[in-house]
Scaffold this motif. Structure first.
Motif, short mmCIF file in Angstrom:
data_model
loop_
_atom_site.label_atom_id
_atom_site.label_comp_id
_atom_site.label_asym_id
_atom_site.label_seq_id
_atom_site.Cartn_x
_atom_site.Cartn_y
_atom_site.Cartn_z
N LEU A 1 40.42 56.91 56.14
CA LEU A 1 41.47 55.94 56.67
C LEU A 1 40.80 54.86 57.47
CD1 LEU A 1 44.22 55.57 57.87
CD2 LEU A 1 43.51 57.07 60.09
N LEU A 2 40.93 53.48 57.05
CA LEU A 2 40.84 52.45 57.76
C LEU A 2 41.76 52.05 58.51
CD1 LEU A 2 39.59 50.63 54.57
CD2 LEU A 2 38.17 51.82 55.66
N LYS A 3 41.08 51.66 59.91
CA LYS A 3 42.17 51.07 60.83
C LYS A 3 41.83 49.54 60.74
CE LYS A 3 43.67 54.73 63.36
NZ LYS A 3 44.80 55.20 64.15
N ILE A 4 42.50 48.84 60.51
CA ILE A 4 42.54 47.43 60.12
C ILE A 4 43.16 46.61 60.75
CG2 ILE A 4 41.50 48.05 57.75
CD1 ILE A 4 44.53 46.29 57.85
N GLU A 5 42.66 45.20 60.74
CA GLU A 5 43.56 44.11 61.21
C GLU A 5 43.75 43.23 59.90
OE1 GLU A 5 43.22 40.18 64.18
OE2 GLU A 5 41.84 41.73 64.39
N GLN A 6 45.26 42.90 59.73
CA GLN A 6 45.51 42.45 58.38
C GLN A 6 45.34 40.78 58.70
OE1 GLN A 6 46.09 43.89 55.08
NE2 GLN A 6 45.59 41.79 54.70
N GLY B 1 45.07 36.55 57.57
CA GLY B 1 45.41 35.72 56.69
C GLY B 1 46.80 35.09 56.68
N HIS B 2 47.76 35.60 57.38
CA HIS B 2 49.21 35.39 57.55
C HIS B 2 49.61 36.07 58.61
CE1 HIS B 2 53.46 35.57 56.59
NE2 HIS B 2 53.12 34.14 55.91
N THR B 3 50.60 35.46 59.28
CA THR B 3 51.24 36.26 60.54
C THR B 3 52.57 36.27 60.23
OG1 THR B 3 49.72 35.53 61.83
CG2 THR B 3 51.61 36.14 62.92
N PRO B 4 53.34 37.44 60.05
CA PRO B 4 52.78 38.88 60.33
C PRO B 4 51.80 38.78 59.05
CG PRO B 4 54.89 39.24 59.53
CD PRO B 4 54.83 37.73 59.96
N GLY B 5 50.79 39.93 59.12
CA GLY B 5 50.06 40.18 58.16
C GLY B 5 50.60 40.47 56.90
N ILE B 6 49.98 40.29 55.66
CA ILE B 6 50.39 40.58 54.32
C ILE B 6 49.47 41.50 53.64
CG2 ILE B 6 50.94 39.58 51.98
CD1 ILE B 6 52.22 37.10 53.29
N ALA B 7 49.59 42.61 53.32
CA ALA B 7 48.83 43.56 52.77
C ALA B 7 49.06 43.58 51.18
CB ALA B 7 48.53 44.94 53.34
N ALA C 1 44.85 52.44 54.36
CA ALA C 1 44.53 51.20 55.27
C ALA C 1 45.74 51.38 56.07
CB ALA C 1 44.67 49.75 54.34
N GLN C 2 45.45 51.62 57.41
CA GLN C 2 46.54 51.53 58.60
C GLN C 2 46.15 50.31 59.44
OE1 GLN C 2 46.12 54.61 61.29
NE2 GLN C 2 48.30 54.82 61.43
N GLU C 3 47.23 49.54 59.73
CA GLU C 3 47.26 48.28 60.64
C GLU C 3 47.23 49.09 62.17
OE1 GLU C 3 49.46 44.39 60.89
OE2 GLU C 3 50.90 45.96 61.39
N ALA C 4 45.87 48.84 62.69
CA ALA C 4 45.52 49.38 64.09
C ALA C 4 46.57 49.22 65.30
CB ALA C 4 44.01 48.92 64.46
N SER C 5 47.15 47.76 65.20
CA SER C 5 48.09 47.45 66.22
C SER C 5 49.38 48.01 66.02
CB SER C 5 48.14 45.93 66.34
OG SER C 5 48.83 45.45 65.18
N HIS D 1 44.00 37.22 52.39
CA HIS D 1 44.64 38.32 53.17
C HIS D 1 43.57 39.45 53.32
CE1 HIS D 1 48.83 36.78 51.51
NE2 HIS D 1 48.29 36.09 52.85
N VAL D 2 42.63 39.00 54.08
CA VAL D 2 41.46 40.00 54.41
C VAL D 2 41.94 40.94 55.23
CG1 VAL D 2 39.13 40.06 55.42
CG2 VAL D 2 39.61 38.02 54.03
N GLN D 3 41.34 42.27 55.29
CA GLN D 3 41.27 43.30 56.02
C GLN D 3 39.88 43.46 56.80
OE1 GLN D 3 42.60 46.52 53.52
NE2 GLN D 3 44.64 46.05 53.59
N LYS D 4 40.22 43.08 58.12
CA LYS D 4 39.15 43.28 58.98
C LYS D 4 39.11 44.69 59.54
CE LYS D 4 37.31 41.91 63.84
NZ LYS D 4 37.51 41.25 64.98
N VAL D 5 38.09 45.53 59.40
CA VAL D 5 38.00 46.85 59.61
C VAL D 5 37.52 47.25 61.03
CG1 VAL D 5 36.79 48.98 58.69
CG2 VAL D 5 37.45 47.28 56.99
N LEU D 6 38.31 47.78 61.71
CA LEU D 6 37.98 48.17 63.08
C LEU D 6 37.37 49.65 63.32
CD1 LEU D 6 41.20 46.60 64.57
CD2 LEU D 6 39.01 45.66 64.17
#
Length: 130
Positions: free
Chosen positions: A83-88, A90-96, A19-23, A66-71
């Motif tokens: 490889l999932l490009k995701i937006e984490q 549920g929290h800023t910054p995201g918690i995975a 799981a990779q943070e897209a941003s 802390h849901v992972q939105k899959v892009l």
């Protein structure tokens, strides 16, 4: 869903998933999926993994929020890693990570010792309150 047949599943019917943070490009975590988890991920647009320790499907964020939105869902050249490009969410910054950190890869090897190099963003006790 013929596309699932293109994946080189392990003998246990699993495929490794990154799981990779897209941003930011940060690698947040590694997990496993079975066919059902990957099909649900594609259908829901949210990461669903196979938890080997729980022996069940695990919708990321089902307890923590802390849901992972899959892009994007990508398959490597050997067809054996997702490889999932995701937006984490549920929290800023995201918690995975279940430790309350941004990513599960929070230890760095320095001089033969694993050092914690990433801060806890939220106390796990408050995330997983009973």
């Amino acid at each position: 869903m013929k596309w699932l047949d293109d994946i080189a599943w392990t003998a246990d019917g699993l495929v490794p998933v990154i799981a990779q943070e897209a941003s930011s490009g940060d690698v947040l975590m590694f997990a496993w999926m079975n066919r059902e988890a990957l099909a649900l991920t594609a259908a829901k647009g949210e990461a669903v993994y196979w938890s080997r320790s729980r022996a069940r499907l695990w919708h990321k964020g089902e307890e923590s929020g802390h849901v992972q939105k899959v892009l994007e869902i990508r398959l490597d050249c050997d067809e054996d890693v997702i490889l999932l490009k995701i937006e984490q969410l549920g929290h800023t910054p995201g918690i995975a990570c279940h430790t309350g950190r941004h990513a599960c890869f929070y230890r760095t090897l320095r001089n033969g010792v694993w050092e914690t190099t990433e801060p806890v963003l939220k106390d796990p006790k408050s995330i997983y309150a009973a």
